[in-house]
Design an enzyme around this catalytic site. Structure first.
Site: not given
Length: 563
Positions: A144, A208, A476, A432, A426, A472, A206, A74
């Protein structure tokens, strides 16, 4: 907190020698296509996830072969802006060195390569570096890719906001030289690495960040830890309202996890932007949960210590006092598909890319079409947080040529409905490793079914329901900000969530759990029928489901989401 056992990821980061690990040794190992041990996680800090093709995993096992290990990369593209020459370079690499040949536009306003084998990984990073792109900190426990509203109309305001997105991204990047040393053959220096903002063990989870320009909420601020809402005066950016603590990920069956709206901390002037960004990040760095990764995001820190306490600490660290938030309103979050004219007299063409997948399909050579546009376009491209792409800065004299290329390659389809434009998924299967159910491959036919339901109940072509599917519960595809959100539970089965709204400021609530697609469509059919008969003027589907008592609104996520 200090008495609790730390999550193993904390050990991994501490022992990684500032994200180096033994990645170099793994790269040189020809026995396996995989990264071993801690390196499986460490490559994420360098912007990659190890994956395999799950469609052929069983067949390879029968042949006594390891799974077809590869990586997804990414890129780091603050604000999603890319030049035509950069585009041509990534197009060429995808065609020549990836298993699938595609470019994937993501909900994080960047692109992904899928299916890059170990022998080509270093080449991939060096190819990107030559054109001024990297993948530093697009995954892992760091800040990110920074999003920015793709506003092609108010070009001057967008340019100012975009510049801040770039500044924030650069300010919060890891300082370690590991990326340059490993992938770019950078010189190994004897100096000691330091991470003054992220710390030697980086963030608990993470993180964002977005810059958003009202009235467009195309970046979905409530999906992000830190958001800067642009406040303009006479078309000039004067500061930001700061929103903290949004996030959508959760874990099936674990009610200590939940999606959460961001809290409004107040207004700051432009000169305080980087100081406040740093203070929010370092507060989360020091206060976040490092024992339980499922509760490690900023949203849980705010709920644990209190939003006011967190805000006061940010003010203390930044040396800045928030003032009352300036008025703003979100009215929409979709992309303006088609041509729009900017205030600078140039035109911008937003192209709808279903699921963000740019590939040459039968009778729709989308990837080739984008490369043909890139060969003649003198402006730039802007990837959107809705998986679409804008051909920006087109002079009047070039409009006809650009549009013809786009139409000839299927990049413009006048038959695409508003419902399809406002649906998203996603990646999910087959690549994935977290996917429990289909998403990207499932969405097109599912949207067709919803289009049929809307037509059945005589709702016009301009009507749509914001619909999102994730394979899931990790968020995303941002299903937890949709009017209809499907979250994968098992093959062919999903949790159905209802009650989000059109401007993306309300989290939906689970309506039914672990149900089949047939059950989902039957429920949607019934509910859309009621919406068509009982709705108030201009009332969206999500608002209707709440007003009619079909689903309770989620006002406070921690309290209401599971109630």
């Amino acid at each position: 907190m200090s008495e609790q056992k730390l999550a193993d990821n904390e050990r991994l980061k501490r022992e990684s020698n500032f994200l180096r690990g033994t990645i170099v040794e793994d790269l040189a190992n020809p026995v396996t296509g995989a990264f071993q041990g801690d390196n499986f996680q460490l490559i994420r800090f360098h912007g990659m996830y190890q994956q395999d093709d799950r469609d052929i995993r069983a067949e390879r096992a029968k042949q006594k072969l390891e799974p077809l290990q590869n990586v997804m990369l990414r890129a780091r593209m603050p604000g999603g802006v890319i030049t035509p020459s950069q585009w041509l370079a990534i197009d060429k690499f995808a065609a020549e060195h990836s298993l699938y040949g595609s470019i994937r536009l993501t909900t994080r306003q960047t692109f992904q390569f899928h299916g890059v084998l170990k022998p080509n990984i270093k080449l991939m990073h060096q190819t990107l570096n030559k054109i001024g792109i990297d993948s530093i900190a697009t995954a892992g426990d760091v800040n990110r890719n920074v999003l920015c509203t793709t506003n092609p109309i108010e070009s001057e305001l967008h340019q100012e906001a975009y510049e801040w997105a770039k500044k924030i991204s650069e300010h919060l990047l890891p300082k370690t030289r590991a990326y340059a040393e490993i992938w770019l053959d950078g010189e190994k220096l004897e100096t000691t690495d330091e991470e003054p903002i992220l710390g030697s063990t980086y963030l608990p989870r993470k993180f964002k960040t977005t810059v958003v320009i009202p009235p467009q909420n195309d970046v979905d601020v409530h999906a992000n830890d830190l958001n800067f809402v642009a406040i303009a005066d006479e078309g000039k950016l004067v500061g930001f309202n700061v929103l903290v603590g949004g996030g959508l990920a959760m874990t099936h069956g674990d009610k200590s996890t939940y999606p959460r709206r961001a809290d409004d901390f107040g207004f700051i002037s432009l000169e305080n932007t980087l100081a406040v960004a740093e203070a929010v990040v370092t507060t989360q760095r020091d206060w976040g949960n490092r024992s339980n990764r499922k509760n490690a995001k900023t949203k849980y820190t705010l709920d644990r210590v209190g939003s006011d306490v967190f805000k006061a600490e940010v003010e203390k660290r930044a040396g800045v006092a928030f003032t009352a938030s300036r008025p703003y309103e979100f009215t929409d979050r979709g992309d303006r598909i088609g041509w729009v004219e900017g205030i600078d007299g140039k035109y911008h063409l937003a192209l709808f890319i279903e699921n963000g997948r740019l590939l040459d399909f039968p009778n729709k050579p989308l990837k080739t079409g984008m490369s043909e546009i890139a060969k003649v376009h003198k402006g730039d491209f802007r990837m959107t947080a809705n998986q679409n792409i804008i051909v920006a800065g087109v002079p009047v004299a070039e409009k006809e040529r650009i549009e013809k290329i786009a139409r000839d390659h299927g990049l413009i389809d006048d038959g695409v409905t508003e419902q399809r434009k406002n649906s998203m998924a996603c990646v999910s299967l087959p690549t994935c490793p977290l996917a429990m159910a289909e998403a990207e491959r499932f969405l097109p036919d599912f949207v067709t079914d919803i289009e049929g339901i809307l037509a059945k109940h005589q709702l016009g072509e301009e009507e749509n329901i914001i619909t999102r599917v994730t394979g899931c519960p990790n968020g995303c595809g941002r299903a937890m900000l949709a009017e209809i959100g499907l979250v994968g539970k098992a093959p062919g089965r999903y949790n159905l969530h209802l009650g989000g709204n059109r401007n993306g400021t309300r989290v939906p609530k689970m309506y039914k759990e672990n149900i089949t697609v047939a059950q989902i469509l039957a429920d949607i059919d019934e509910l859309v029928g009621r919406w068509a008969r009982e709705r108030e003027e201009n009332e969206g589907f999500g608002d209707f489901t709440v007003r009619a008592g079909i689903i309770a609104p989620v006002l406070v996520s921690k309290r209401d989401f599971y109630a």
